[in-house]
Scaffold this motif. Structure first.
Motif, PDB file in Angstrom:
ATOM      1  N   ALA A 121     -59.398 -60.056  -4.134  1.00 47.32           N
ATOM      2  CA  ALA A 121     -60.634 -61.011  -3.592  1.00 47.32           C
ATOM      3  C   ALA A 121     -61.744 -60.646  -4.325  1.00 47.32           C
ATOM      4  N   GLY A 122     -62.846 -61.645  -3.746  1.00 52.61           N
ATOM      5  CA  GLY A 122     -63.993 -61.344  -4.288  1.00 52.61           C
ATOM      6  C   GLY A 122     -64.950 -60.169  -3.995  1.00 52.61           C
ATOM      7  N   ASN A 123     -64.271 -59.470  -2.663  1.00 56.40           N
ATOM      8  CA  ASN A 123     -65.007 -58.266  -2.721  1.00 56.40           C
ATOM      9  C   ASN A 123     -64.829 -57.203  -3.577  1.00 56.40           C
ATOM     10  N   ILE A 124     -64.115 -57.360  -4.790  1.00 58.78           N
ATOM     11  CA  ILE A 124     -63.990 -56.271  -5.892  1.00 58.78           C
ATOM     12  C   ILE A 124     -65.317 -56.244  -6.450  1.00 58.78           C
ATOM     13  N   THR A 125     -66.060 -57.214  -6.399  1.00 60.72           N
ATOM     14  CA  THR A 125     -67.667 -57.374  -7.005  1.00 60.72           C
ATOM     15  C   THR A 125     -68.586 -56.661  -6.289  1.00 60.72           C
ATOM     16  N   ILE A 126     -68.391 -56.199  -5.245  1.00 64.22           N
ATOM     17  CA  ILE A 126     -69.264 -55.596  -4.294  1.00 64.22           C
ATOM     18  C   ILE A 126     -69.419 -54.120  -4.629  1.00 64.22           C
ATOM     19  N   ARG A 178     -70.065 -51.224  -3.381  1.00 59.33           N
ATOM     20  CA  ARG A 178     -69.196 -50.304  -2.462  1.00 59.33           C
ATOM     21  C   ARG A 178     -68.011 -50.020  -2.423  1.00 59.33           C
ATOM     22  N   ASN A 179     -67.395 -51.195  -2.976  1.00 65.54           N
ATOM     23  CA  ASN A 179     -65.855 -51.096  -2.893  1.00 65.54           C
ATOM     24  C   ASN A 179     -65.032 -50.730  -4.233  1.00 65.54           C
ATOM     25  N   ASP A 205     -60.966 -49.203  -8.363  1.00 66.13           N
ATOM     26  CA  ASP A 205     -59.890 -48.242  -8.577  1.00 66.13           C
ATOM     27  C   ASP A 205     -58.448 -48.382  -8.690  1.00 66.13           C
ATOM     28  N   SER A 206     -58.161 -49.021  -7.683  1.00 60.90           N
ATOM     29  CA  SER A 206     -56.731 -49.447  -7.080  1.00 60.90           C
ATOM     30  C   SER A 206     -56.359 -50.774  -8.404  1.00 60.90           C
ATOM     31  N   LEU A 207     -57.029 -51.422  -8.621  1.00 59.03           N
ATOM     32  CA  LEU A 207     -57.099 -52.486  -9.466  1.00 59.03           C
ATOM     33  C   LEU A 207     -56.765 -52.179 -10.723  1.00 59.03           C
ATOM     34  N   GLU A 233     -70.001 -61.465  -5.448  1.00 64.41           N
ATOM     35  CA  GLU A 233     -71.365 -61.564  -5.754  1.00 64.41           C
ATOM     36  C   GLU A 233     -71.494 -62.550  -6.729  1.00 64.41           C
ATOM     37  N   PRO A 234     -72.561 -62.984  -7.062  1.00 66.82           N
ATOM     38  CA  PRO A 234     -73.746 -63.144  -6.095  1.00 66.82           C
ATOM     39  C   PRO A 234     -74.005 -63.904  -5.003  1.00 66.82           C
ATOM     40  N   TYR A 235     -72.732 -64.414  -4.577  1.00 66.67           N
ATOM     41  CA  TYR A 235     -72.863 -65.291  -3.708  1.00 66.67           C
ATOM     42  C   TYR A 235     -72.499 -65.087  -2.013  1.00 66.67           C
ATOM     43  N   ARG A 236     -72.516 -63.460  -1.999  1.00 66.09           N
ATOM     44  CA  ARG A 236     -71.994 -62.947  -0.932  1.00 66.09           C
ATOM     45  C   ARG A 236     -72.819 -63.489   0.324  1.00 66.09           C
ATOM     46  N   GLY A 237     -72.257 -63.798   1.566  1.00 68.87           N
ATOM     47  CA  GLY A 237     -73.111 -63.993   2.633  1.00 68.87           C
ATOM     48  C   GLY A 237     -72.949 -65.543   2.700  1.00 68.87           C
ATOM     49  N   ARG A 238     -72.603 -66.396   1.679  1.00 65.50           N
ATOM     50  CA  ARG A 238     -71.951 -67.742   1.805  1.00 65.50           C
ATOM     51  C   ARG A 238     -70.478 -67.954   2.056  1.00 65.50           C
TER      52      ARG A 238
END
Length: 168
Positions: free
Chosen positions: A86-91, A93-94, A99-101, A121-126
């Motif tokens: 998901a989109g959290n791979i762009t953050i 700290r993840n 690495d898993s990917l 990112e850069p839309y985190r929080g929405r």
């Protein structure tokens, strides 16, 4: 829908026991109906893997919104289980997700389209939405060091392998 184990806010043995029973029944139903098992796994990686191995996983297993580390990715590779990123791979700290990917077998990678709180990112929080999936796909291509069109074709083939053909 999804099934699995979520120990994030779970308290008490009875609650965990109920989750495990439900998960086992969903595995049985997926096998009986030859459908993909969509796993929700939050802070329960070892227990999810143990249950899949003990009960016997269906032919198609998808770790929805993959949240594991390299060890879980290796287990998925060994067992032919899909990992949906998901989109959290762009953050930043993840790194564990990236690495898993990077070690995931290419035929086992999916991109998440249903992750309302995992906005890239850069839309985190929405709120996340389908129109942001290309950002995640571009990050997958970057991490895998392949062309975007090539990863898009691979993701399409993998999705069809799990869910079959569709008419749009």
């Amino acid at each position: 829908g999804e099934t699995g184990l979520d120990f994030f806010r779970t308290e008490g043995d009875e609650s965990i026991s109920l989750q495990k029973h439900s998960f086992e029944e969903h595995i049985r139903i997926a096998k009986e109906n030859n459908i993909a098992l969509m796993i929700h796994d939050r802070e329960a990686h070892a227990e999810v893997v143990e249950t899949l191995k003990r009960v016997g996983a269906p032919e198609k297993v998808v770790f929805h919104c993959y949240s594991g580390d390299v060890d879980l990715a290796e287990i998925c590779n060994e067992n032919g289980w899909y990992m949906s990123f998901a989109g959290n791979i762009t953050i930043k700290r993840n790194q564990h997700l990236r690495d898993s990917l990077s070690i995931a077998r290419k035929e086992l990678i999916l991109v998440e389209t249903d992750a309302p709180f995992l906005t890239p990112e850069p839309y985190r929080g929405r709120p996340n939405a389908s129109y942001l999936v290309p950002i995640t796909v571009r990050k997958i291509a970057e991490v895998r060091e392949v062309e975007v069109n090539d990863i898009a074709a691979q993701l399409t083939a993998n999705t069809k392998a799990v869910y079959g053909e569709w008419n749009g």
